[in-house]
Scaffold this motif. Structure first.
Motif, PDB file in Angstrom:
ATOM      1  N   CYS B 264      -5.448 -17.510 -40.965  1.00 35.59           N
ATOM      2  CA  CYS B 264      -5.891 -18.858 -41.315  1.00 35.59           C
ATOM      3  C   CYS B 264      -4.980 -19.461 -42.391  1.00 35.59           C
ATOM      4  O   CYS B 264      -4.761 -18.858 -43.445  1.00 35.59           O
ATOM      5  N   CYS B 267      -7.300 -20.712 -45.713  1.00 32.86           N
ATOM      6  CA  CYS B 267      -7.807 -19.770 -46.730  1.00 32.86           C
ATOM      7  C   CYS B 267      -6.894 -18.560 -46.881  1.00 32.86           C
ATOM      8  O   CYS B 267      -7.026 -17.796 -47.837  1.00 32.86           O
ATOM      9  N   GLY B 271     -11.479 -16.056 -45.414  1.00 25.89           N
ATOM     10  CA  GLY B 271     -12.502 -16.719 -44.606  1.00 25.89           C
ATOM     11  C   GLY B 271     -12.882 -18.069 -45.180  1.00 25.89           C
ATOM     12  O   GLY B 271     -13.006 -18.224 -46.399  1.00 25.89           O
ATOM     13  N   CYS B 272     -13.027 -19.042 -44.292  1.00 27.57           N
ATOM     14  CA  CYS B 272     -13.416 -20.389 -44.696  1.00 27.57           C
ATOM     15  C   CYS B 272     -14.004 -21.069 -43.460  1.00 27.57           C
ATOM     16  O   CYS B 272     -13.963 -20.498 -42.375  1.00 27.57           O
ATOM     17  N   CYS B 275     -11.741 -21.294 -40.189  1.00 28.27           N
ATOM     18  CA  CYS B 275     -11.561 -20.085 -39.365  1.00 28.27           C
ATOM     19  C   CYS B 275     -12.904 -19.449 -39.043  1.00 28.27           C
ATOM     20  O   CYS B 275     -12.955 -18.294 -38.627  1.00 28.27           O
TER      21      CYS B 275
HETATM   22 ZN   LIG Z   1      -9.954 -19.663 -43.235  1.00 27.73          ZN
END
Ligand SMILES: [Zn+2]
Lengths: 751, 340
Positions: B264, B267, B271-272, B275
């Motif tokens: 991604c 981020c 994780g964000c 994604c």
């Molecule tokens: Zn992300």
């Protein structure tokens, strides 16, 4: 099925995604089951002014609890589920925890009352990993949990146990006869007959499992067929044996027009391409798709015929799509299920039915009709091929271990070459060439173990794409001249076609359009540009835009003709921009002539022309009819880029610069106001003879002292010779000739 | 005596030169002083009476005076010239903050822009750019790509069917087959173009969108090579180093088939929302060309192999420019298009 499994859902989901199939998420189920326990309702007291009651329950290890409950079935003596929650006061009564419905617990979809149960065995919080259907289109085995369990066991190096025990199948002559008309359409049909069946709700563990994967519990018999389908990917169907006619089951093509009432309550009129299961009276199921309503299991059922069959994938797919009826069964069969699996499904059913329908008895042996099944040939896989395809080497022992963990048979035919047999559930459509085995090994060793590497390639200029380059050049030209590029859809409405004088019937038609205004394939870019003009005219006083796209024209046969066109538009609220558009066109088409033409219905009657270039009509230049755009003026250029590209690209040839000076003189012709300057220019150029180097329009004028209705058009002529300097007499002679000849044509010249 | 009157004449003339207020006045001085009938000329006429020695000397004096006057005249003339030029330049002041006449430069469609970037990149890597028809036969769109009739994978691609039995191509992959047929192996090609799926349109779904198909056929083509080209491509697209991963994906025309994810870019991995908290974004399907596809196109899969990939140009454009509504791309609204 994987007894050693300790991974939680999260890491498992990631492993499955990386090595087997795409996961779409994890659904936690039965959260309340973590602390729920079986409780017995001891006493019930109404709460005044409320439909709720105050109940005292014996929650076993948790002791006696007082709870407020709104369920109509809350009565003394009931065994239900108690969930400890924080105490809270409801309608003046302190409620210590709650009694839960099946839906609240996630066991089933029943929220009419609190759950009535014997035990909560087999009900614990769990997680369902959702798999993207599209990523297992090629894997019939992964449409059952056992197939996925095999993957998990292989990924983690764990042991896999088989839930199907074939020793449970009965021996001896079968109680039903099976007749298969066409083994291509139905390679195998297996069935068992049961008597002394009790139809009742399934135990909660079974309801819970079906609910967790989105199936609706119905009754123990139907639930069992769904459970086996979900577990082993083997769809099954249970008929009420007493509602069947005769003791022979036919698998045959439907009779044209044959009526069939399905379990879903719908009636269908069948065609000969549909395969049915029938008794002596008629169709009792649509093969591989859905059972019939007339022989469905009900509370009255005591004898059951249980079908576990295999049907041809494409036949099921055709039937299900022609009737617009997709079921859990048809989705599985259309992936080409394993014929070996039918009896495995029945064996599992025997085991389950004994548990969930106490007292059930088998009648007769196994009915099992099938086509002769041959094992697929072994696949030769050399380690060298594997390395060539993967771009990394793999140890032979690793290859062997991986393939065996996925149930392939592996023997080393010769050093470095494996002979691999394919398990039946992978052999129907999925694995039949060595490249399929490359995938098996590759995904299990992990693609992240492969290092990116540049290939060794000869340095070579790739073949060019002249048409595309030309279009890019045209784009640059128009953008440089202030035009912005738009993309329009390839679809048109009939109305838009008619607005531009196009016959809708001449267009290629979309048989399944998104909407009725998008049913024709565009044979012109004009309607799209027209929409852009009217749309942008709401915000802008003046703009330029263009599109390069394909006109699609019907041909007698074969694919249609796709002709790249450029349509450019110049809009202004006040001024017409047609000459500016002509200038840009001439940048693209040096030496092009604009020849006035009869206007089409959507064109300004007095402002329409053809563009002639290198002997061909390559496009049109016009102003839109004021009725089409009432807020201003829109000039439009429509060019056939394919034709233009084919005429372009001549090599330029150098001519030496003239050594002798040329001479220039002006001539002004008096002509009627609407006489075309281009025509006059052509006539003069013709009379000037071979010594003319160039002729150029200078200006035109009308008004005093000229007679009204006339104008004077001036040209500058340049004459010269490559061999000598022209004498003033020669130049005067050319001038005189032109004047005389023009007078012959009726034109006066201002000299 | 004569010397004195020459001196006197010269200084008188010099004074008049200095006082001349215009080029015309200066010219009058020049005529009076050094013209053919001017004062110095008059004096030289009277030199006949002098002795040769005297004549020679006075001649020199006269000459010196003449040179002196002419230099002064020239200098003064230059001054007038300079002043006139300065005045002209000053008079020619223009307001350069005014806008230039003529139209501004137009704008290429954002898909054209990204498509050209990728065409240039691949051409530099030795790939040829091929075109294929937008209206395709069932054969090229499905059968030749290892999707015979009733293949369940056909369900994945909601197809627009046309009267006469043809269809609108659902992907650019048919150009693979056409490329193999026309050019044969070895082959490196890309095919950008418009594709169609029968889907209802909303902010993130379109029935008309753009893909870029890529394929390489050579003697030995491996997953390692595919990874190399994908990394090169994506580094160029995103103008930064990207981390990629391959995972199994099913597409009938490749074997093995992959989904290629990139780490991604928002981020970087933890994780964000972009994604979906996985740290990875699915970007393109790819794989080694299925031997059946090679065979159908007349290429011996024992001798040749290849990779193929399909890049969603529409999605790439939306990612690069942060476009939140796919409908803008074919909406023809200049307020959108002029931003690129
Ligand atoms: Zn992300």
């Amino acid at each position: 099925m994987v007894p050693g499994l300790t991974e939680t859902a999260g890491p498992l989901e990631r492993l499955i995604t990386m090595k087997t199939a795409e996961c779409e998420g994890i659904e936690e189920t039965g959260a309340l089951l973590a602390e729920a326990c079986v409780a017995r309702v001891e006493s019930v007291e109404p709460i005044p002014g409320s439909h709720n009651v105050k109940a005292v329950v014996d929650a076993g290890p948790l002791g006696m609890k007082t709870v407020v409950c709104g369920a109509p079935n809350c009565r003394p003596g009931l065994l239900t589920a108690y969930v400890p929650l924080d105490k809270k006061v409801v309608q003046g009564v302190e409620s210590d925890g709650m009694l839960a419905s099946g839906a609240e617990l996630g066991i089933n979809r029943d929220h009419a009352g609190i759950v009535e149960l014997g035990s909560l065995e087999g009900c614990a919080p769990d997680a369902a990993i959702e798999i993207d259907n599209k990523s297992i289109t090629h894997r019939p085995d992964l449409w059952g949990h056992h197939g996925m369990a095999r993957e998990v066991a292989a990924i983690l190096g764990l042991e896999l146990t088989d839930p199907a025990r074939l020793d449970l199948l009965p021996q001896g002559p079968a109680a039903v006869t099976v007749r298969i008309e066409d083994f291509d359409l139905c390679p195998r049909y297996s069935a068992l007959v049961f008597e002394n069946v009790t139809v009742q709700p399934s135990p909660l563990w079974l309801q819970y499992r079906l609910t967790a994967i989105g199936l609706n519990p119905i009754n123990n018999i139907v639930d069992m067929t769904n459970f086996v389908m979900a577990e082993l990917a083997q769809p099954m169907h249970a008929f009420d044996a007493d509602l069947l006619h005769g003791d022979t089951i036919f698998i045959r093509a439907a009779k044209p027009g044959e009526a069939f009432r399905a379990l879903n309550g719908e009636s269908y009129t069948l065609e000969a391409s549909h395969l049915v299961i029938a008794d002596s009276a008629g169709a009792i199921a649509l093969a591989g798709v859905i059972g019939g309503g007339d022989s469905a299991i009900s509370e009255k059922t005591t004898r059951v015929v249980l079908e576990s069959a295999n049907f041809q994938a494409s036949s099921v797919r055709k039937t299900s799509s022609s009737l617009k009826l997709r079921t859990d069964a048809s989705m599985r069969f259309e992936k080409a299920q394993d014929p070996v699996n039918t009896v495995r499904g029945l064996a599992r059913a025997v085991e389950l039915l004994r548990e969930i329908s106490p007292g059930i008895r088998l009648v007769g042996g196994l009915a099992d009709e099938m086509r002769e099944m041959t094992a697929p040939p072994a696949i030769e896989l050399s380690l060298e091929w594997l390395e060539r395809k993967m771009g990394r080497a793999t140890e032979p022992s690793e290859v062997r271990r991986i393939l065996r963990s996925l149930a392939f048979g592996v023997s080393e035919a010769q050093p470095g070459v494996f002979s691999v047999t394919v398990p039946s559930w992978r052999a129907t459509k999925d694995v039949d060439i060595k490249d399929d085995l490359v995938e098996e090994v590759g995904r299990m060793v992990g693609y992240d173990s492969i290092t990116p590497r540049a290939p060794l390639l000869p340095a070579a200029v790739p073949p060019g794409n002249a048409a595309r380059r030309f279009q890019h050049d045209v784009r640059n030209l128009f953008v440089d001249n202030g035009f912005t590029e738009v993309y329009n859809y390839s679809f048109l409405s009939e109305e838009a076609a008619r607005a531009f004088g196009l016959d809708p019937a001449a267009h290629i038609r979309v048989t399944n359009p998104i909407a009725s205004n998008q049913e024709l394939m565009r044979a012109s870019l004009l309607p799209g540009i027209w929409k852009n003009i009217t749309g942008n005219a709401r915000h802008r006083e003046s703009f330029r835009l263009f599109e390069i796209g394909l006109e699609i024209h019907r041909r007698e046969q074969g694919l249609p003709e796709e002709i790249p066109h450029l349509v450019a538009a110049l809009y202004d609220r006040q001024d017409g921009g047609i000459f500016e558009l002509k200038r840009v066109a001439e940048c693209l088409l040096p030496g092009a002539r604009t020849v006035p033409a009869e206007a089409r219905d959507y064109e300004h009657a007095a402002r329409a022309a053809e563009i002639h270039w290198k002997g061909a009509v390559v496009g049109r230049l016009f102003e839109l009819h004021p009725r089409m755009v009432d807020t201003g003026r829109a000039a439009i250029l429509d060019l056939d880029l394919r034709l233009i590209e084919s005429l372009s690209g001549e090599r330029t040839k150098y001519t030496p610069i003239r050594r002798y000076p040329s001479s220039a003189f002006d001539l002004s012709v008096i002509a009627p106001l609407r006489e075309q300057a281009g025509k006059l220019e052509g006539a003069i150029a013709g009379f000037a003879g071979p010594l003319l180097e160039a002729i150029q329009f200078v200006r035109q004028y009308s008004g005093p002292p000229l007679v009204e209705g006339t104008k004077s058009v001036s040209f500058r002529l340049t004459v010269g010779s490559p061999e000598r300097t022209l004498s003033s007499e020669e130049i005067a002679a050319i001038r005189t000739t032109i004047i005389e000849r023009m007078r012959d044509l009726g034109y006066e010249l201002r000299v | 005596m004569l010397d004195e009157s020459i001196q006197e004449l010269a200084s008188r003339c010099l004074a008049r030169i200095a006082a001349a207020g215009s080029p015309e006045a200066l010219e009058a001085v020049r005529v009076d002083a050094v013209g053919r009938k001017g004062a110095l000329a008059e004096i030289s006429k009277g030199m006949g009476k002098l002795t040769p020695e005297e004549r020679k000397r006075i001649g020199q004096v006269l000459n010196a005076a003449k040179q002196q006057l002419e230099a002064a005249l020239d200098a003064r003339k230059q001054e007038f010239g300079d002043a006139a030029l300065r005045a002209r330049l000053d008079a020619e002041w223009v307001d350069l903050t005014l806008p230039a006449p003529g139209p501004r430069r137009g704008h290429l469609h954002p898909i054209t822009r990204i498509q050209r970037e990728l065409e240039d990149l691949f051409v530099s890597l030795g790939f040829t750019v091929l075109d294929g028809p937008e209206v395709e036969t069932e054969y090229y769109n499905f059968d030749a790509l290892n999707m015979p009739p009733d293949h369940p994978a056909r369900d994945m691609q909601d197809t627009f069917w046309l009267d006469g039995g043809n269809l609108l191509r659902t992907h650019t992959s048919p150009v693979q087959v056409r490329g193999m047929e026309h050019l044969g192996p070895p082959l490196r090609m890309i095919a950008p173009g418009r594709v169609f799926r029968n889907e209802s349109v909303d902010a993130s779904h379109e029935h008309t969108f753009y893909q870029l198909e890529g394929m390489m056929i050579d003697r030995d083509v491996s997953v390692a090579h595919l990874l190399y080209f994908m990394k090169t491509l994506l580094t160029a697209i995103f103008q930064r180093d990207v981390t990629v991963r391959l995972r199994p994906g099913y597409f009938p025309f490749v074997e093995p088939g992959f989904e290629l994810d990139i780490r991604c870019l928002i981020c970087g991995g933890p994780g964000c929302p972009v994604c979906k908290h996985s740290g990875w974004v699915e970007l393109l399907p790819c794989g080694l060309v299925n031997p059946n596809v090679l065979r159908i196109s007349g290429i011996d899969p024992e001798k040749w192999g290849g990779f193929a990939f399909g890049l969603g140009l529409t999605r790439l454009v939306m990612m690069r420019y942060g476009i939140d509504d796919i409908r803008h791309l074919q909406g023809g609204d200049l307020r959108f298009l002029e931003q690129f």
